[in-house]
Design an enzyme around this catalytic site. Structure first.
Site, short mmCIF file in Angstrom:
data_model
loop_
_atom_site.label_atom_id
_atom_site.label_comp_id
_atom_site.label_asym_id
_atom_site.label_seq_id
_atom_site.Cartn_x
_atom_site.Cartn_y
_atom_site.Cartn_z
N GLU A 70 -99.79 -34.00 65.83
CA GLU A 70 -99.55 -33.33 67.10
C GLU A 70 -99.14 -31.88 66.86
O GLU A 70 -99.63 -30.96 67.52
CB GLU A 70 -98.41 -34.02 67.87
CG GLU A 70 -98.58 -35.51 68.08
CD GLU A 70 -98.00 -36.34 66.94
OE1 GLU A 70 -98.16 -35.94 65.76
OE2 GLU A 70 -97.40 -37.39 67.21
N CYS A 115 -91.71 -35.24 67.02
CA CYS A 115 -92.80 -34.60 67.75
C CYS A 115 -92.57 -34.66 69.25
O CYS A 115 -92.97 -33.76 69.99
CB CYS A 115 -94.12 -35.27 67.42
SG CYS A 115 -94.58 -35.07 65.69
N THR A 129 -106.86 -60.72 32.21
CA THR A 129 -107.60 -59.49 32.50
C THR A 129 -107.08 -58.34 31.65
O THR A 129 -107.86 -57.51 31.16
CB THR A 129 -107.50 -59.17 34.01
OG1 THR A 129 -107.97 -60.30 34.74
CG2 THR A 129 -108.32 -57.95 34.40
N ARG A 148 -110.72 -42.77 39.07
CA ARG A 148 -111.28 -41.76 38.19
C ARG A 148 -112.18 -40.75 38.89
O ARG A 148 -112.71 -39.85 38.27
CB ARG A 148 -112.04 -42.44 37.05
CG ARG A 148 -111.11 -43.13 36.07
CD ARG A 148 -111.83 -43.71 34.88
NE ARG A 148 -112.40 -45.00 35.11
CZ ARG A 148 -111.72 -46.15 35.16
NH1 ARG A 148 -110.42 -46.15 35.00
NH2 ARG A 148 -112.34 -47.28 35.35
#
Lengths: 387, 387
Positions: B83, B116, B228, B239
């Site tokens: 805003e 705001c 993993t 990357r």
């Protein structure tokens, strides 16, 4: 008057005719190409559908002076060939000098009907445009040669890529002397067939189920394994329509004991073949049922394939389960995959779609053709090596 | 002149102006609706992207007398709110009596910037149209109430479905007090992660790889399991671009031994958290590395989720492997699936995508959103329970 679509007024060279009401019209001549006539022949061919059975689907269009005079197709196994179906709609005068567009090379041998080539030559057609040569060893090239030797202009390969989709199983069978083999399964997003081993799970939605029935009617044999027989007790029939030649039903079993009192061994007009590795006491009782056959051998995917070929079945649909699918993958006897993918995850104890013997190397397939059935996806892929 | 698209000449009530050259033109007034202005605000919001970090993406458009006077958005975490970004482009006279279209409820509290709402009221705007209320407990409803109590007309829920896609993670986090959890994996047509257990397999193509990098940048934490880590030894970095706030990297381990000499524990500007179930001799050595943290607890998916929430991370991307995925499925801590499907079959000894503990019941997802990357399909699905 409505103007629809994209019209390029200012660049059009022909005069635009303004009418009193401010509307305008243009006359645009339509010129059809050989590929357009062949497209009509392909559409006609598809009307044959599964009724052509081990015969190919074939369509024919006869054209003279830019006008389509007749369209024909091979309606059913044993019926008139497409060329004859079209020709018999016309007079001798109409046929003389006409051009025939036919999706498959006209036959040159006496089968269930006399050879089409002779009738084409005798009728005085001027030109024959062929979609593809017939891979059947009794026909291939002979039909084309016969026509040419009788003074008829012959063109081949018109709209070949489209025509090749008409009879994938038939073409494959005569080129490779074995059936086209499709693996079909419904799986979850984590690649599972069932939520637990030994249990049946409903995975795909109703639209996928209906489609899988449509898929079955295009095959001449359906195969399942012992686990699928005992857990699902399926009928393996095409329940949406009446087929003159429904697919035969094959089960790969250790012995026939598991087949006693299953739906597949009840009296039926559709044959069931129990492919057993061992003899069992139940063999005699089961074989006494009409249309039930016990076949004992050291069955492997390669032997099943060869045996289907000997029976003249050009296509085999393997409907699971997981171990049978692993066997066919390991044997590299997979030409196509049809997968119904459901928006579900079964988790860590679900039965994977393919489990058992290892494959020597991965099988690779073409880009998937995706069809959306509600929240299910149907994926169709052909093996890259099969292209 | 070109006529494109569908034009209904005869039914059009306004006169068609014919020119000398036979062409014609029509003047069509363009009337923008509130949803059009909100669409502009949504487009502006997206320019913020991952730079807004744990702040939401927000866009704003200021309109007066049917004219767009200014467009703003939240550029980056700590920067001006949307805003204010729009308002500061205009003079006091322009702002007075104008309408503000803003995707998210204006803030009413002092955070990194003053509220705001006060600036909007002080500037004398006449009306504020809000896409959605802010789920942040410090703001929700208060911004709207403040504006209304200062005589400003407020409308909420404009283009709500579209606006809801802007900050799925942020919204979820404040509504459920835990991160949005996405499972991401590449799998074969037979639901496998690798051709053999303990082995790494390349499954997806380059376009899928690039896309998976784009996916990462929208998450605040990435989690992998021990297998993993040891088999793939990944970096878990984004990357393609430089991020001010790259996702932190989490590994769930039995103990930290397996993390010694891995890429994740090398000196880096991106923190790595080793979530270990047991202490080990390697803990001290690893903790001495800059930005490497060893956290010992009896970790479960629920505890990982709660710990992420305490750290303020609104989104968690689980990147495998198979057992970790089974744990999250069993814990029902899966809000979204992103699957890259490659046209390959690994066969009977491949590692299934999800293996390990059983799920109490299947998880169901929405209809997949399909994106084609060459011969790979990307499937995105949200959990039905998460809708």
């Amino acid at each position: 008057m409505y103007l629809t679509g994209e019209i390029y007024l200012a660049t059009h060279q022909t005069p635009v005719n303004l009418q009193d009401d401010g509307c305008f019209f243009m006359e645009v001549p339509i010129i059809l190409l050989a590929s357009d006539y062949m497209s009509l022949a392909v559409a006609a061919a598809k009307r044959g559908g599964p009724a052509t059975y081990t015969n190919p689907q074939v369509g024919a269009v006869i054209v003279k002076d830019g006008q389509v005079l007749a369209t024909g197709y091979h309606h059913y196994f044993g019926g008139a060939h497409a060329e004859v179906d079209a020709m018999q709609q016309l007079t001798a005068a109409q046929l003389r000098g006409a051009t025939l567009y036919v999706t498959l090379e006209p036959c040159s041998h006496f089968g269930k009907t006399p050879p089409c080539c002779r009738r084409i030559a005798a009728a005085g057609l001027q030109k024959v445009v062929i979609g593809q040569l017939d891979p059947h060893p009794l026909v291939t090239g002979h039909g084309r040669d016969y026509l040419q030797s009788h003074g008829i202009t012959v063109e081949t390969g018109c709209l070949a890529a489209t025509v090749a989709t008409l009879n994938r199983h038939y073409d494959w069978f005569y080129l490779h002397q074995r059936p086209w083999i499709t693996l079909k399964y419904a799986m979850t997003l984590d690649g599972k067939l069932t939520a637990q081993r030994g249990q049946r799970s409903l995975i795909s939605n109703h639209a996928s189920y209906i489609d899988s029935q449509h898929v079955r009617q295009h095959f001449q044999a359906i195969l399942i394994g012992e686990q699928t027989l005992t857990i699902d007790d399926p009928q393996l029939t095409v329940r949406l329509t009446t087929l003159a030649h429904p697919p035969v039903r094959l089960v790969l079993l250790n012995n026939s004991t598991a087949a006693v009192n299953t739906k597949l061994t009840q009296p039926s007009t559709v044959p069931t073949y129990l492919l057993c590795r061992q003899a069992a006491a139940s063999d005699a009782q089961l074989s006494a049922q009409p249309n039930v056959h016990v076949c004992i051998a050291d069955w492997t995917p390669a032997k099943v394939s060869a045996w289907c070929a000997r029976n003249g079945w050009q296509s085999l649909l393997v409907e699971g389960g997981s171990h049978l699918q692993a066997d066919f993958v390991a044997a590299e006897l997979v030409d196509e995959l049809i997968i119904y993918l459901a928006p579900t995850v079964f988790g860590g104890q679900g039965l994977p779609t393919v489990t058992g013997v290892a494959a020597a190397s991965p099988l690779t397939f073409t880009t998937p053709q995706v069809t959306v059935f509600g929240d299910n996806l149907k994926l169709c892929l052909q093996r890259k090596e099969a292209q």
